[in-house]
Design a protein around this motif. Structure first.
Motif, mmCIF file in Angstrom:
data_model
loop_
_atom_site.group_PDB
_atom_site.id
_atom_site.type_symbol
_atom_site.label_atom_id
_atom_site.label_comp_id
_atom_site.label_asym_id
_atom_site.label_seq_id
_atom_site.Cartn_x
_atom_site.Cartn_y
_atom_site.Cartn_z
ATOM 1 N N ALA A 128 -8.325 7.457 1.996
ATOM 2 C CA ALA A 128 -9.268 6.514 2.607
ATOM 3 C C ALA A 128 -8.923 5.081 2.203
ATOM 4 O O ALA A 128 -8.938 4.166 3.044
ATOM 5 C CB ALA A 128 -10.693 6.853 2.179
ATOM 6 N N ILE A 129 -8.579 4.909 0.923
ATOM 7 C CA ILE A 129 -8.248 3.562 0.428
ATOM 8 C C ILE A 129 -6.953 3.061 1.090
ATOM 9 O O ILE A 129 -6.816 1.876 1.381
ATOM 10 C CB ILE A 129 -8.143 3.562 -1.118
ATOM 11 C CG1 ILE A 129 -9.519 3.854 -1.730
ATOM 12 C CG2 ILE A 129 -7.602 2.244 -1.635
ATOM 13 C CD1 ILE A 129 -9.497 4.104 -3.226
ATOM 14 N N TRP A 130 -6.031 3.971 1.353
ATOM 15 C CA TRP A 130 -4.784 3.598 2.050
ATOM 16 C C TRP A 130 -5.065 3.353 3.546
ATOM 17 O O TRP A 130 -4.471 2.470 4.170
ATOM 18 C CB TRP A 130 -3.765 4.737 1.880
ATOM 19 C CG TRP A 130 -2.473 4.521 2.584
ATOM 20 C CD1 TRP A 130 -1.383 3.849 2.122
ATOM 21 C CD2 TRP A 130 -2.114 4.980 3.898
ATOM 22 N NE1 TRP A 130 -0.380 3.858 3.054
ATOM 23 C CE2 TRP A 130 -0.805 4.547 4.151
ATOM 24 C CE3 TRP A 130 -2.781 5.724 4.877
ATOM 25 C CZ2 TRP A 130 -0.147 4.834 5.341
ATOM 26 C CZ3 TRP A 130 -2.125 6.005 6.067
ATOM 27 C CH2 TRP A 130 -0.817 5.556 6.291
ATOM 28 N N THR A 180 -9.270 1.735 9.217
ATOM 29 C CA THR A 180 -10.495 2.534 9.043
ATOM 30 C C THR A 180 -10.395 3.359 7.762
ATOM 31 O O THR A 180 -9.301 3.789 7.379
ATOM 32 C CB THR A 180 -10.732 3.462 10.258
ATOM 33 O OG1 THR A 180 -11.905 4.229 10.033
ATOM 34 C CG2 THR A 180 -9.578 4.427 10.499
ATOM 35 N N TRP A 181 -11.557 3.539 7.110
ATOM 36 C CA TRP A 181 -11.573 4.361 5.886
ATOM 37 C C TRP A 181 -11.427 5.843 6.246
ATOM 38 O O TRP A 181 -10.883 6.630 5.495
ATOM 39 C CB TRP A 181 -12.890 4.193 5.127
ATOM 40 C CG TRP A 181 -13.144 2.802 4.641
ATOM 41 C CD1 TRP A 181 -13.939 1.874 5.247
ATOM 42 C CD2 TRP A 181 -12.618 2.167 3.474
ATOM 43 N NE1 TRP A 181 -13.942 0.701 4.530
ATOM 44 C CE2 TRP A 181 -13.148 0.852 3.421
ATOM 45 C CE3 TRP A 181 -11.759 2.570 2.447
ATOM 46 C CZ2 TRP A 181 -12.836 -0.039 2.409
ATOM 47 C CZ3 TRP A 181 -11.452 1.680 1.429
ATOM 48 C CH2 TRP A 181 -11.989 0.392 1.421
ATOM 49 N N TRP A 182 -12.003 6.221 7.397
ATOM 50 C CA TRP A 182 -12.065 7.649 7.750
ATOM 51 C C TRP A 182 -11.966 7.817 9.246
ATOM 52 O O TRP A 182 -12.470 6.991 10.018
ATOM 53 C CB TRP A 182 -13.394 8.254 7.249
ATOM 54 C CG TRP A 182 -13.494 9.709 7.571
ATOM 55 C CD1 TRP A 182 -14.156 10.294 8.614
ATOM 56 C CD2 TRP A 182 -12.885 10.785 6.849
ATOM 57 N NE1 TRP A 182 -13.994 11.650 8.586
ATOM 58 C CE2 TRP A 182 -13.215 11.987 7.500
ATOM 59 C CE3 TRP A 182 -12.078 10.855 5.696
ATOM 60 C CZ2 TRP A 182 -12.773 13.226 7.059
ATOM 61 C CZ3 TRP A 182 -11.647 12.087 5.260
ATOM 62 C CH2 TRP A 182 -12.001 13.256 5.928
ATOM 63 N N GLN A 210 -7.718 2.166 5.118
ATOM 64 C CA GLN A 210 -8.419 0.932 5.503
ATOM 65 C C GLN A 210 -7.441 -0.214 5.837
ATOM 66 O O GLN A 210 -7.487 -0.750 6.934
ATOM 67 C CB GLN A 210 -9.422 0.543 4.400
ATOM 68 C CG GLN A 210 -10.092 -0.799 4.570
ATOM 69 C CD GLN A 210 -10.841 -0.940 5.894
ATOM 70 O OE1 GLN A 210 -11.268 0.045 6.493
ATOM 71 N NE2 GLN A 210 -10.969 -2.170 6.376
ATOM 72 N N TYR A 246 -6.267 -2.652 -3.117
ATOM 73 C CA TYR A 246 -6.332 -1.280 -2.588
ATOM 74 C C TYR A 246 -5.499 -0.337 -3.446
ATOM 75 O O TYR A 246 -5.915 0.782 -3.750
ATOM 76 C CB TYR A 246 -5.811 -1.246 -1.140
ATOM 77 C CG TYR A 246 -6.709 -1.934 -0.148
ATOM 78 C CD1 TYR A 246 -7.866 -1.318 0.322
ATOM 79 C CD2 TYR A 246 -6.400 -3.205 0.329
ATOM 80 C CE1 TYR A 246 -8.691 -1.956 1.237
ATOM 81 C CE2 TYR A 246 -7.221 -3.848 1.239
ATOM 82 C CZ TYR A 246 -8.367 -3.219 1.698
ATOM 83 O OH TYR A 246 -9.187 -3.850 2.610
ATOM 84 N N THR A 257 0.818 -1.226 0.000
ATOM 85 C CA THR A 257 0.000 0.000 0.000
ATOM 86 C C THR A 257 0.847 1.270 0.000
ATOM 87 O O THR A 257 0.320 2.344 -0.237
ATOM 88 C CB THR A 257 -0.957 0.046 1.204
ATOM 89 O OG1 THR A 257 -0.194 -0.038 2.395
ATOM 90 C CG2 THR A 257 -1.979 -1.065 1.158
#
Lengths: 247, 49
Positions: A110-112, A119-121, A114, B7, A51
């Motif tokens: 947000a994608i990173w 958590t997305w946010w 998760q 992702y 990621t």
């Protein structure tokens, strides 16, 4: 020779027309090479794993989102104080670019987040400030389109832009201001080489960052030229209508 | 580790979509503005002749 001569629309069209293709190609090549390098020729990070590759687009998008807001604020101040029409047009042209890159920064973050934070946010100071900055971008674009008189629209949206500067500053310095209260890590790129990411990640990241700057130059010039043409067309329509009415 | 690639791909696709939309809208608006202005200039020249 004064820099203010470039605030003349005719001079701006001449100079921007020469820069436009160079900026576009530079952006395409640097972002393309940086992304391919980052995706396929760098190792995964020992903590973040694969990621970490999201950084090559998230960092430049977030950096530009904030810096474009500062550009808009500066252009708005110049427009309000010195009444240079091109300043307002540059601020207006920059807003959709800033809004798009802010959206890209929030979505990629947000994608990173998760897989990395779980958590997305999170209502963390940095994330919240950048979300509010996105609302200021949208409000600025909305205010411009809601007012017919371009001078009045430039003044009022310029004031709105200046109010939102506090959130651009918060977005940029939240980690330094709030310290341990923020989930977000410190800047990946810094003038202080000690805090930078490792060289193996730094080089492709630098390419995409410079590429995003070139992309902004390309887009803002293209959009400002469109604004100038639209204004000329509006003025010409009025002239033609007056001539036809007199005939 | 391979489970993290979706992702990465999602982030790049999302960014590409946002940037492509911005470029598309900007280029279309630019072409339309240029065409409008050229049309009006031609009309003015025609009126003046």
């Amino acid at each position: 020779m004064s820099i203010w001569r470039y605030a003349n629309p005719a001079e701006f069209m001449r100079v921007s027309g020469a820069i436009l293709p160079f900026a576009g190609w530079t952006a395409g090549v640097l972002i393309g090479v940086g992304v391919i390098w980052g995706l396929f020729f760098t190792p995964p990070d020992y903590l973040q794993g694969e990621t970490v590759r999201i950084m090559y687009i998230h960092v430049p998008a977030a950096m530009m989102a904030i810096n474009i807001y500062f550009v808009m604020a500066l252009a708005s101040v110049i427009g309000i104080v010195r009444r240079h029409p091109v300043s307002f047009l540059v601020a207006k042209a920059a807003a959709p670019i800033g809004a798009a890159l802010t959206l890209a920064a929030i979505v990629t973050g947000a994608i990173w987040g998760q897989p990395t934070w779980g958590t997305w946010w999170e209502w963390d100071p940095k994330l919240t400030a950048i979300l509010i900055m996105l609302f200021f971008y949208l409000g600025y674009i909305g205010l411009w389109s809601a007012i017919d008189d371009p001078d009045k629209a430039g003044d009022l949206s310029g004031v709105l832009c200046l109010v939102g500067v506090v959130f651009a500053v918060m977005s940029r310095y939240a980690v330094e201001i709030f310290g341990d209260q923020t989930l977000h890590q410190p800047a990946s790129l810094s003038l202080d080489a000690e805090t930078n990411v490792d060289q193996v990640f730094y080089r492709p990241l630098l390419l995409t960052v410079v590429g995003f700057y070139a992309f902004f130059v390309w887009m803002v010039l293209l959009r400002a030229r469109t604004e100038i043409r639209q204004r000329r067309a509006r003025a010409m329509r009025v002239q033609l209508a007056a001539r036809e009415a007199a005939a | 580790v391979s489970g993290q690639w979706p992702y990465v791909i999602a982030a790049y696709v999302a960014t590409a979509v946002v940037i492509a939309a911005l470029v598309w809208i900007s280029v279309v608006q630019s072409r339309r503005a240029r065409r409008d202005l050229e049309g009006l200039e031609a009309r003015r020249r025609g009126d003046g002749a």
